[in-house]
Design a protein around this motif. Structure first.
Motif, mmCIF file in Angstrom:
data_model
loop_
_atom_site.group_PDB
_atom_site.id
_atom_site.type_symbol
_atom_site.label_atom_id
_atom_site.label_comp_id
_atom_site.label_asym_id
_atom_site.label_seq_id
_atom_site.Cartn_x
_atom_site.Cartn_y
_atom_site.Cartn_z
ATOM 1 N N VAL A 84 0.863 -1.178 0.000
ATOM 2 C CA VAL A 84 0.000 0.000 0.000
ATOM 3 C C VAL A 84 0.901 1.230 0.000
ATOM 4 O O VAL A 84 1.731 1.397 0.901
ATOM 5 N N ILE A 85 0.770 2.057 -1.033
ATOM 6 C CA ILE A 85 1.556 3.285 -1.094
ATOM 7 C C ILE A 85 0.616 4.460 -0.844
ATOM 8 O O ILE A 85 -0.400 4.608 -1.527
ATOM 9 N N VAL A 86 0.926 5.238 0.179
ATOM 10 C CA VAL A 86 0.085 6.370 0.573
ATOM 11 C C VAL A 86 0.853 7.658 0.299
ATOM 12 O O VAL A 86 1.974 7.833 0.787
ATOM 13 N N THR A 87 0.238 8.534 -0.509
ATOM 14 C CA THR A 87 0.853 9.824 -0.823
ATOM 15 C C THR A 87 -0.008 10.928 -0.253
ATOM 16 O O THR A 87 -1.218 10.978 -0.492
ATOM 17 N N ARG A 88 0.627 11.815 0.500
ATOM 18 C CA ARG A 88 -0.078 12.919 1.121
ATOM 19 C C ARG A 88 0.032 14.141 0.207
ATOM 20 O O ARG A 88 1.070 14.395 -0.371
ATOM 21 N N GLY A 89 -1.069 14.885 0.091
ATOM 22 C CA GLY A 89 -1.037 16.092 -0.734
ATOM 23 C C GLY A 89 -2.320 16.244 -1.498
ATOM 24 O O GLY A 89 -3.315 15.572 -1.236
ATOM 25 N N LYS A 90 -2.318 17.130 -2.477
ATOM 26 C CA LYS A 90 -3.514 17.408 -3.259
ATOM 27 C C LYS A 90 -3.896 16.194 -4.091
ATOM 28 O O LYS A 90 -3.061 15.605 -4.766
ATOM 29 N N VAL A 91 -5.157 15.827 -4.047
ATOM 30 C CA VAL A 91 -5.686 14.799 -4.942
ATOM 31 C C VAL A 91 -6.225 15.555 -6.150
ATOM 32 O O VAL A 91 -7.015 16.475 -6.014
ATOM 33 N N ASN A 92 -5.761 15.164 -7.324
ATOM 34 C CA ASN A 92 -6.101 15.943 -8.519
ATOM 35 C C ASN A 92 -7.493 15.616 -9.051
ATOM 36 O O ASN A 92 -7.666 14.720 -9.858
ATOM 37 N N LEU A 93 -8.470 16.332 -8.546
ATOM 38 C CA LEU A 93 -9.821 16.211 -9.077
ATOM 39 C C LEU A 93 -9.920 17.086 -10.325
ATOM 40 O O LEU A 93 -9.246 18.104 -10.428
ATOM 41 N N LYS A 94 -10.765 16.665 -11.254
ATOM 42 C CA LYS A 94 -10.964 17.500 -12.436
ATOM 43 C C LYS A 94 -11.627 18.811 -12.008
ATOM 44 O O LYS A 94 -12.458 18.808 -11.096
ATOM 45 N N PRO A 95 -11.303 19.913 -12.701
ATOM 46 C CA PRO A 95 -11.851 21.216 -12.306
ATOM 47 C C PRO A 95 -13.368 21.220 -12.181
ATOM 48 O O PRO A 95 -13.923 21.815 -11.256
ATOM 49 N N GLU A 96 -14.045 20.503 -13.087
ATOM 50 C CA GLU A 96 -15.508 20.527 -13.043
ATOM 51 C C GLU A 96 -16.062 19.774 -11.836
ATOM 52 O O GLU A 96 -17.224 19.880 -11.497
ATOM 53 N N GLU A 97 -15.204 18.953 -11.168
ATOM 54 C CA GLU A 97 -15.663 18.203 -10.002
ATOM 55 C C GLU A 97 -15.497 19.005 -8.710
ATOM 56 O O GLU A 97 -15.907 18.574 -7.643
ATOM 57 N N ARG A 98 -14.845 20.147 -8.796
ATOM 58 C CA ARG A 98 -14.605 20.954 -7.603
ATOM 59 C C ARG A 98 -15.494 22.188 -7.628
ATOM 60 O O ARG A 98 -15.544 22.911 -8.602
ATOM 61 N N SER A 99 -16.199 22.431 -6.565
ATOM 62 C CA SER A 99 -17.018 23.647 -6.482
ATOM 63 C C SER A 99 -16.198 24.751 -5.835
ATOM 64 O O SER A 99 -15.161 24.499 -5.233
ATOM 65 N N LEU A 100 -16.660 25.980 -5.970
ATOM 66 C CA LEU A 100 -15.969 27.109 -5.331
ATOM 67 C C LEU A 100 -15.917 26.912 -3.826
ATOM 68 O O LEU A 100 -14.937 27.232 -3.167
ATOM 69 N N GLU A 101 -16.996 26.356 -3.291
ATOM 70 C CA GLU A 101 -17.073 26.132 -1.849
ATOM 71 C C GLU A 101 -15.956 25.189 -1.406
ATOM 72 O O GLU A 101 -15.308 25.400 -0.388
ATOM 73 N N GLU A 102 -15.710 24.115 -2.191
ATOM 74 C CA GLU A 102 -14.655 23.170 -1.854
ATOM 75 C C GLU A 102 -13.292 23.859 -1.888
ATOM 76 O O GLU A 102 -12.445 23.629 -1.032
ATOM 77 N N GLU A 103 -13.097 24.708 -2.904
ATOM 78 C CA GLU A 103 -11.811 25.388 -3.027
ATOM 79 C C GLU A 103 -11.570 26.317 -1.843
ATOM 80 O O GLU A 103 -10.441 26.523 -1.413
#
Length: 202
Positions: free
Chosen positions: A74-93
């Protein structure tokens, strides 16, 4: 369970099948969303924090590799998970720090890999594999002061597969290193036909 740090934001966890069985988890369960798997993940993150000071808060990318006969990596990487821009709302940002995201990649491997401390052990196991007419193929690497013998299990009938695992386990030890790590950081000694080449020259 063995945990090691790959870099500041990445760790690798090696789970043997015994580790899974102790927790009542089958290999196939790692592909399912069930409480036992969540408990195991929490336990892994607690141990990573206690042993390495790895803080698993925030978004994490998790890659799970199933290794035949050895267990799971199991490899665990900490940091930003790259969601597509359309999947992120302003509220999430606006509330990135409060968002806990988990991106899981699961891969099944047909690779069997064992580590050997001594070249004599590699020679001995290759002669046994040839004598049993299991396979002539394989790749041999040098990595971290050990010899790594890599075999493809695909196409091997079950009896031969179990036979080769038994031989490899007798002379070497299961390893949590992935082929990607070997390709990048290891030194190729024999890129193909390692079993037959070793038997020819030794």
């Amino acid at each position: 369970m063995k945990i090691e740090r790959l870099n500041q934001d990445k760790i690798r966890i090696f789970l043997t099948f015994d580790d899974l069985l102790e927790r009542g988890i089958q290999k196939e369960d790692m592909w399912r969303e069930i409480p036992k798997v969540h408990e195991l993940f929490s336990e892994m993150m607690d141990q990573a924090y206690n042993e390495l000071g790895f803080d698993a808060s925030g978004p994490l990318a998790v890659e799970v590799f199933a290794l035949p006969a050895q267990g799971m990596v199991v490899i665990v990487t900490r940091g930003k998970v790259n969601l597509k821009p359309e999947e992120r709302s302003l509220e999430e940002e606006d509330h990135d720090e409060d968002v806990y995201e988990l991106e899981v990649t699961l891969e099944q491997s047909d690779i069997v890999m064992y580590a050997f401390r001594d070249i004599e052990d590699v020679i001995a196991v290759c002669k046994q594999i040839m004598a049993a007419e299991i396979t002539e193929d394989g790749r041999l690497y040098s990595y971290n002061g050990k010899y790594m013998l890599v075999l493809e299990s695909e196409g091997l009938e079950l009896a031969r597969y179990h036979a080769v695992i038994a031989l490899l386990a007798e002379y070497g030890e299961a390893t949590s290193v992935t082929t990607a790590i070997l390709e990048e950081y290891g030194k190729v000694i024999m890129p193909a036909k390692a079993v037959s080449e070793i038997c020819t020259y030794f």
